[in-house]
Write a protein that holds these residues in place. Structure first.
Motif, PDB file in Angstrom:
ATOM      1  N   TYR A 235       0.838  -1.072   0.094  1.00  0.00           N
ATOM      2  CA  TYR A 235      -0.022   0.016  -0.218  1.00  0.00           C
ATOM      3  C   TYR A 235       0.987   1.209   0.146  1.00  0.00           C
ATOM      4  CZ  TYR A 235      -3.829   3.135   1.124  1.00  0.00           C
ATOM      5  OH  TYR A 235      -4.801   4.080   1.213  1.00  0.00           O
ATOM      6  N   GLY A 236       1.953   1.232   0.706  1.00  0.00           N
ATOM      7  CA  GLY A 236       2.674   2.306   0.887  1.00  0.00           C
ATOM      8  C   GLY A 236       3.600   2.704  -0.421  1.00  0.00           C
TER       9      GLY A 236
ATOM     10  N   THR B 231       1.092   4.236  -2.929  1.00  0.00           N
ATOM     11  CA  THR B 231       0.496   5.552  -2.608  1.00  0.00           C
ATOM     12  C   THR B 231       1.385   6.626  -2.062  1.00  0.00           C
ATOM     13  OG1 THR B 231       0.085   4.781  -0.188  1.00  0.00           O
ATOM     14  CG2 THR B 231      -1.918   4.422  -1.596  1.00  0.00           C
ATOM     15  N   SER B 232       2.779   6.106  -1.868  1.00  0.00           N
ATOM     16  CA  SER B 232       3.799   6.759  -1.205  1.00  0.00           C
ATOM     17  C   SER B 232       3.736   7.341   0.061  1.00  0.00           C
ATOM     18  CB  SER B 232       3.999   8.055  -2.286  1.00  0.00           C
ATOM     19  OG  SER B 232       4.417   7.705  -3.475  1.00  0.00           O
ATOM     20  N   LEU B 233       2.737   6.660   0.824  1.00  0.00           N
ATOM     21  CA  LEU B 233       2.465   6.912   2.112  1.00  0.00           C
ATOM     22  C   LEU B 233       3.432   6.318   3.233  1.00  0.00           C
ATOM     23  CD1 LEU B 233      -1.260   7.044   2.155  1.00  0.00           C
ATOM     24  CD2 LEU B 233       0.123   8.839   2.318  1.00  0.00           C
ATOM     25  N   SER B 234       3.818   6.749   4.236  1.00  0.00           N
ATOM     26  CA  SER B 234       4.626   6.085   5.163  1.00  0.00           C
ATOM     27  C   SER B 234       3.974   5.119   6.064  1.00  0.00           C
ATOM     28  CB  SER B 234       5.443   7.099   6.226  1.00  0.00           C
ATOM     29  OG  SER B 234       4.517   7.717   6.775  1.00  0.00           O
TER      30      SER B 234
ATOM     31  N   THR C  27       1.907   6.938   8.732  1.00  0.00           N
ATOM     32  CA  THR C  27       0.610   7.341   8.173  1.00  0.00           C
ATOM     33  C   THR C  27      -0.338   6.330   7.933  1.00  0.00           C
ATOM     34  OG1 THR C  27       1.653   9.259   6.980  1.00  0.00           O
ATOM     35  CG2 THR C  27      -0.426   8.880   6.268  1.00  0.00           C
ATOM     36  N   ILE C  28       0.071   5.416   7.279  1.00  0.00           N
ATOM     37  CA  ILE C  28      -0.924   4.262   6.995  1.00  0.00           C
ATOM     38  C   ILE C  28      -1.505   3.575   8.443  1.00  0.00           C
ATOM     39  CG2 ILE C  28      -1.227   1.832   6.100  1.00  0.00           C
ATOM     40  CD1 ILE C  28       1.261   2.628   3.816  1.00  0.00           C
TER      41      ILE C  28
ATOM     42  N   LEU D  46      -4.086   5.739   9.428  1.00  0.00           N
ATOM     43  CA  LEU D  46      -5.345   5.694   8.778  1.00  0.00           C
ATOM     44  C   LEU D  46      -5.955   4.269   9.121  1.00  0.00           C
ATOM     45  CD1 LEU D  46      -4.226   7.002   5.430  1.00  0.00           C
ATOM     46  CD2 LEU D  46      -5.616   8.242   6.870  1.00  0.00           C
TER      47      LEU D  46
END
Length: 84
Positions: free
Chosen positions: A16-17, A20-23, A26-27, A30
């Protein structure tokens, strides 16, 4: 069994990271309301089956279009909530 479930969560967070380029933090905020959720799992922390189900369902609902779900992680079938 818990190691396999932890591995599933970590694979999902990684995929997922990447999509989405999310850390991880952050994941974690969420999907689990905990920015350290995935780092704690890596450090050997335990989690409940309920939390596992909640997080994996979140991933299934939020999975990015076009991103490949990890092949060795069972994906839950999410039943839409009934309209009232």
């Amino acid at each position: 069994m818990e190691k396999a479930l932890a591995s599933n969560l970590l694979q999902l967070a990684s995929a997922y990271g990447a999509a989405t380029s999310l850390s991880d933090s952050t994941i974690g905020r969420l999907c689990a309301a905990d920015g350290r959720f995935f780092s704690r799992i890596r450090d050997g922390a335990t989690f409940t089956v309920k939390k596992y189900d909640e997080v994996i369902a979140w991933f299934s609902r939020q999975w990015p279009e076009g991103a490949e779900w990890p092949a060795d992680v069972p994906r839950p079938v999410i039943i839409p909530e009934a309209a009232e």
